[in-house]
Write a protein that holds these residues in place. Structure first.
Motif, PDB file in Angstrom:
ATOM      1  N   UNK A 114     -13.174  12.839 -11.204  1.00 57.47           N
ATOM      2  CA  UNK A 114     -11.806  13.456 -11.404  1.00 57.47           C
ATOM      3  C   UNK A 114     -11.118  12.436  -9.842  1.00 57.47           C
ATOM      4  N   UNK A 115     -10.814  13.658  -9.066  1.00 52.90           N
ATOM      5  CA  UNK A 115     -10.038  12.615  -7.943  1.00 52.90           C
ATOM      6  C   UNK A 115     -10.170  11.529  -7.373  1.00 52.90           C
ATOM      7  N   UNK A 116     -11.384  10.994  -7.439  1.00 54.52           N
ATOM      8  CA  UNK A 116     -11.347   9.243  -8.103  1.00 54.52           C
ATOM      9  C   UNK A 116     -10.533   9.183  -9.168  1.00 54.52           C
ATOM     10  N   UNK A 117     -10.025   9.148  -9.871  1.00 57.83           N
ATOM     11  CA  UNK A 117      -9.501   8.856 -11.463  1.00 57.83           C
ATOM     12  C   UNK A 117      -7.947   9.438 -10.704  1.00 57.83           C
ATOM     13  N   UNK A 118      -7.730  10.265  -9.615  1.00 57.74           N
ATOM     14  CA  UNK A 118      -6.424  10.574  -9.415  1.00 57.74           C
ATOM     15  C   UNK A 118      -5.787   9.243  -8.604  1.00 57.74           C
ATOM     16  N   UNK A 119      -6.800   9.111  -7.994  1.00 60.08           N
ATOM     17  CA  UNK A 119      -6.472   8.099  -6.031  1.00 60.08           C
ATOM     18  C   UNK A 119      -6.135   6.983  -7.101  1.00 60.08           C
ATOM     19  N   UNK A 120      -6.817   6.029  -8.247  1.00 59.61           N
ATOM     20  CA  UNK A 120      -6.621   5.032  -8.823  1.00 59.61           C
ATOM     21  C   UNK A 120      -5.583   5.123  -9.984  1.00 59.61           C
ATOM     22  N   UNK A 121      -5.049   6.393 -10.415  1.00 60.18           N
ATOM     23  CA  UNK A 121      -3.657   6.214 -10.623  1.00 60.18           C
ATOM     24  C   UNK A 121      -3.070   6.166 -10.267  1.00 60.18           C
ATOM     25  N   UNK A 122      -2.959   7.007  -8.912  1.00 59.12           N
ATOM     26  CA  UNK A 122      -1.785   6.905  -8.131  1.00 59.12           C
ATOM     27  C   UNK A 122      -1.490   5.343  -7.347  1.00 59.12           C
ATOM     28  N   UNK A 123      -2.867   4.874  -7.167  1.00 63.85           N
ATOM     29  CA  UNK A 123      -2.985   2.900  -7.216  1.00 63.85           C
ATOM     30  C   UNK A 123      -1.628   2.623  -7.958  1.00 63.85           C
ATOM     31  N   UNK A 124      -2.152   2.445  -8.834  1.00 63.18           N
ATOM     32  CA  UNK A 124      -1.589   1.915 -10.374  1.00 63.18           C
ATOM     33  C   UNK A 124      -0.009   2.869 -10.617  1.00 63.18           C
ATOM     34  N   UNK A 125       0.001   3.843  -9.994  1.00 69.97           N
ATOM     35  CA  UNK A 125       2.077   4.093 -10.281  1.00 69.97           C
ATOM     36  C   UNK A 125       2.554   3.485  -8.309  1.00 69.97           C
ATOM     37  N   UNK A 126       1.721   2.265  -7.904  1.00 65.95           N
ATOM     38  CA  UNK A 126       2.132   1.822  -6.522  1.00 65.95           C
ATOM     39  C   UNK A 126       2.795   3.121  -5.924  1.00 65.95           C
ATOM     40  N   UNK A 127       1.951   4.219  -5.898  1.00 65.90           N
ATOM     41  CA  UNK A 127       2.516   5.216  -4.504  1.00 65.90           C
ATOM     42  C   UNK A 127       2.487   4.349  -3.458  1.00 65.90           C
ATOM     43  N   UNK A 128       3.044   4.595  -2.304  1.00 63.25           N
ATOM     44  CA  UNK A 128       3.379   4.371  -1.224  1.00 63.25           C
ATOM     45  C   UNK A 128       2.017   4.646  -0.330  1.00 63.25           C
ATOM     46  N   UNK A 129       2.012   5.798  -0.447  1.00 62.97           N
ATOM     47  CA  UNK A 129       1.276   6.536   0.161  1.00 62.97           C
ATOM     48  C   UNK A 129      -0.329   6.591   0.160  1.00 62.97           C
ATOM     49  N   UNK A 130      -1.277   6.120   0.462  1.00 58.47           N
ATOM     50  CA  UNK A 130      -2.292   5.156   0.025  1.00 58.47           C
ATOM     51  C   UNK A 130      -3.615   6.589   0.240  1.00 58.47           C
ATOM     52  N   UNK A 131      -3.696   7.448  -0.488  1.00 58.39           N
ATOM     53  CA  UNK A 131      -4.522   8.336  -0.213  1.00 58.39           C
ATOM     54  C   UNK A 131      -5.833   8.506  -0.629  1.00 58.39           C
ATOM     55  N   UNK A 132      -6.892   8.550   0.320  1.00 58.26           N
ATOM     56  CA  UNK A 132      -8.169   8.304   0.243  1.00 58.26           C
ATOM     57  C   UNK A 132      -9.212   9.023  -0.219  1.00 58.26           C
ATOM     58  N   UNK A 133     -10.208   8.876  -1.196  1.00 56.00           N
ATOM     59  CA  UNK A 133     -10.791   9.789  -1.816  1.00 56.00           C
ATOM     60  C   UNK A 133     -11.243  11.588  -0.971  1.00 56.00           C
ATOM     61  N   UNK A 134     -11.516  10.823   0.110  1.00 63.34           N
ATOM     62  CA  UNK A 134     -12.009  11.486   1.613  1.00 63.34           C
ATOM     63  C   UNK A 134     -10.673  12.814   1.922  1.00 63.34           C
ATOM     64  N   UNK A 135     -10.200  12.287   1.898  1.00 63.16           N
ATOM     65  CA  UNK A 135      -8.567  12.567   2.402  1.00 63.16           C
ATOM     66  C   UNK A 135      -8.143  13.984   1.284  1.00 63.16           C
ATOM     67  N   UNK A 136      -8.155  13.336  -0.036  1.00 60.76           N
ATOM     68  CA  UNK A 136      -8.480  14.576  -1.685  1.00 60.76           C
ATOM     69  C   UNK A 136      -9.513  15.833  -0.883  1.00 60.76           C
ATOM     70  N   UNK A 137     -10.917  15.350  -1.015  1.00 55.87           N
ATOM     71  CA  UNK A 137     -11.895  15.844  -0.978  1.00 55.87           C
ATOM     72  C   UNK A 137     -11.819  17.094   0.622  1.00 55.87           C
TER      73      UNK A 137
END
Length: 126
Positions: free
Chosen positions: A88-111
């Protein structure tokens, strides 16, 4: 919201972390939870819910509530296994990228609960 040794572990910090680092992580975690509560994500107020679950569930909820079509499964369930939460965390990161979030969150930063990075993403989402 947190206190003592349990708080250090819950925030994914080492026991050797400085008090300043622990205080800053706690402050950012609390601010994120306040933003989530103000937006209507009431699971953020559950004291027994681990910080990772609050952040992951909060991100999934915010993205879903934005009504942006990201074509990614963002369903959060309390009974999820760790593996399902990581997916789910990986899906969240993918969704943020599709939304063009200017903050490039990485999976390890969430985990790893990088609250500085997470705070910027939540600010952008709100």
């Amino acid at each position: 919201m947190f206190g003592g040794k349990e708080s250090v572990e819950a925030l994914h910090l080492s026991a050797e972390s400085s008090q300043e680092t622990i205080s800053e992580a706690q402050r950012l975690s609390d601010e994120i939870c306040q933003m989530l509560l103000a937006a209507g994500y009431f699971r953020a107020r559950i004291p027994t819910l681990p910080p990772f679950d609050k952040m992951l569930g909060g991100l999934a909820w915010c993205i879903t509530a934005s009504n942006v079509d990201v074509d990614v499964d963002l369903h959060f369930d309390e009974e999820m296994t760790l593996g399902q939460k990581i997916k789910l965390g990986e899906n969240v990161i993918a969704a943020l990228r599709k939304m063009e979030c200017p903050c490039q969150l990485q999976p390890h930063q969430l985990q790893g609960l990088d609250f500085q990075a997470l705070f910027l993403v939540f600010q952008w989402l709100f």
